[in-house]
Design a protein around this motif. Structure first.
Motif, PDB file in Angstrom:
ATOM      1  N   PHE A 103       0.810  -1.129   0.077  1.00 52.49           N
ATOM      2  CA  PHE A 103      -0.048   0.017   0.027  1.00 52.49           C
ATOM      3  C   PHE A 103       0.752   1.379  -0.008  1.00 52.49           C
ATOM      4  N   ALA A 104       0.282   2.192  -0.200  1.00 53.33           N
ATOM      5  CA  ALA A 104       1.201   3.624  -0.540  1.00 53.33           C
ATOM      6  C   ALA A 104       1.834   4.134   0.851  1.00 53.33           C
ATOM      7  N   ASN A 105       1.191   3.517   1.903  1.00 50.55           N
ATOM      8  CA  ASN A 105       1.769   3.902   3.397  1.00 50.55           C
ATOM      9  C   ASN A 105       2.958   2.867   3.605  1.00 50.55           C
ATOM     10  N   GLY A 106       3.337   2.042   2.925  1.00 51.61           N
ATOM     11  CA  GLY A 106       4.503   1.067   2.942  1.00 51.61           C
ATOM     12  C   GLY A 106       4.021  -0.191   3.425  1.00 51.61           C
ATOM     13  N   THR A 107       2.891  -0.528   3.675  1.00 47.18           N
ATOM     14  CA  THR A 107       2.488  -1.782   4.441  1.00 47.18           C
ATOM     15  C   THR A 107       2.299  -2.799   3.267  1.00 47.18           C
ATOM     16  N   ARG A 108       3.083  -3.880   3.758  1.00 45.52           N
ATOM     17  CA  ARG A 108       3.253  -4.921   2.777  1.00 45.52           C
ATOM     18  C   ARG A 108       2.690  -6.294   3.241  1.00 45.52           C
ATOM     19  N   HIS A 109       2.109  -7.138   2.285  1.00 42.39           N
ATOM     20  CA  HIS A 109       1.525  -8.458   2.559  1.00 42.39           C
ATOM     21  C   HIS A 109       2.114  -9.355   1.346  1.00 42.39           C
ATOM     22  N   ALA A 110       2.570 -10.753   1.886  1.00 43.48           N
ATOM     23  CA  ALA A 110       2.890 -11.488   1.082  1.00 43.48           C
ATOM     24  C   ALA A 110       2.164 -12.853   1.116  1.00 43.48           C
TER      25      ALA A 110
END
Length: 359
Positions: A103-110
């Motif tokens: 997400f644009a706020n830097g939150t990542r999910h894999a």
């Protein structure tokens, strides 16, 4: 484990009318449906680029389809579907399904999962990707590519850079791999578009000493504020296209915006994927702003214990497994593969086993 079924991947290839085939082609592969022998690989340039290139899955050949998208705000996702034997030791078969989101706020999910069966259906009709009956949609710009090779990337390549971007009326897609088996020879390839039409293409060996062919160059630079956590600490790229015949040049400068995915493989090597903000255009002309997604990787020299451990941790985390579950799956995979190897040797050599009833 959630079993994912690829309901259909229907692809369209309209480059030449003779590429359209009137009969649908379907190729189905099960999660553990591998062979212990050489397989056939299509090298026909007129065969649909989307169609599966291999007759089966063995222990070396890999084939993957990637879909990615990025928004101007910096949100992005990557989805990959594969027939990849390098996942077999982890115990879930050879049909990985991987998703990475940022997400644009830097939150990542894999997330990684594995299908029980894959089916590729080619009727020269729409693109449609479903996961458990739900369509994946994304607002932004995206792309798709199909990779296939006789061996894994660690065997073939030292490094590579990929990028796809849209900047005002321009767009480009590029891939610059560095060969490991051919003495670090660079094979740049890319296409520059304007108003949706290709205007400059680059492909082949980077050995034009006379500088007469179209050129594609990438230079890392360090003027940005965001970097990955691996050995490549560049914060952005300079991408240059050149057409010597017309003396025209285009330059685009990117700055990494957010980290989509990163996998360390020891000693600074590994994979990093970024969303980018980009500015540029034709030199001495109007400059534009845009955005894109980029990937850079430096492959380790060998897969030692530290590299194997990093791969194990990433796989364990992305599948939501505990360490003991992951170890158990690997043990079961080794037993399963050993049994298949024995069976293949017996049938290859024409062995027979007879069971006699003892009275």
């Amino acid at each position: 484990m959630i079993l994912l079924f690829w309901e259909a991947l229907e692809f369209l290839l309209l480059f030449q009318s003779f590429e359209v085939e009137s009969i649908c082609f379907t190729k189905t592969v099960g999660a553990y449906q591998t062979v212990k022998s050489p397989i056939w690989c299509s090298q026909n340039p007129y065969r649909s680029f989307e169609r599966s290139k291999f007759s089966g899955v063995n222990d070396t050949a890999i084939e993957k389809w990637y879909f990615e998208a990025v928004s101007e705000a910096g949100d992005a996702f990557i989805v990959s579907l594969g027939r990849d034997p390098s996942y077999k030791p982890f115990g879930f078969g050879v049909i990985p399904f991987e998703m990475m989101f940022v997400f644009a706020n830097g939150t990542r999910h894999a997330m990684s999962d594995f299908a029980s069966e894959s089916r590729i259906r080619d009727c020269c009709g729409e693109v449609d990707l479903k996961v458990q009956g739900s369509r994946l949609k994304f607002a932004g710009t995206g792309g798709h590519f199909h990779d296939f090779a006789a061996f894994d990337w660690f065997t073939l390549l030292d490094s590579w850079r990929n990028m796809r971007a849209i900047i005002g009326p321009y767009a480009f897609s590029l891939c610059i791999p560095v060969s490991r088996i051919a003495g670090r020879i660079v094979y740049p390839s890319g296409v520059l578009y304007k108003d949706g039409k290709p205007m400059l293409e680059v492909y082949g060996l980077d050995n034009d000493t006379l500088l007469a062919s179209n050129r594609l160059l990438i230079h890392p630079h360090f003027d940005g504020t965001f970097t990955g956590g691996l050995g490549d600490t560049s914060s952005s790229w300079i991408v240059e296209f050149a057409e010597p015949a017309s003396s025209r040049r285009w330059r685009f400068t990117s700055k990494h915006q957010a980290l989509v995915h990163e996998l360390g493989l020891g000693s600074g090597s590994g994979l990093s994927v970024f969303t980018d903000l980009i500015e540029g255009g034709e030199l001495n002309s109007w400059q534009h702003s845009g955005y894109g997604i980029s990937e850079q990787i430096t492959a380790p020299k060998s897969i030692g214990p530290s590299v194997a451990w990093e791969l194990f941790k990433t796989h364990r985390n992305n599948t939501g497994s505990t360490t003991w579950q992951a170890v158990w799956n690997m043990f079961c995979a080794a037993c399963r593969d050993g049994a298949l190897t024995v069976s293949w040797i017996m049938f290859r050599n024409g062995w027979t086993v007879e069971f006699n009833k003892v009275s």
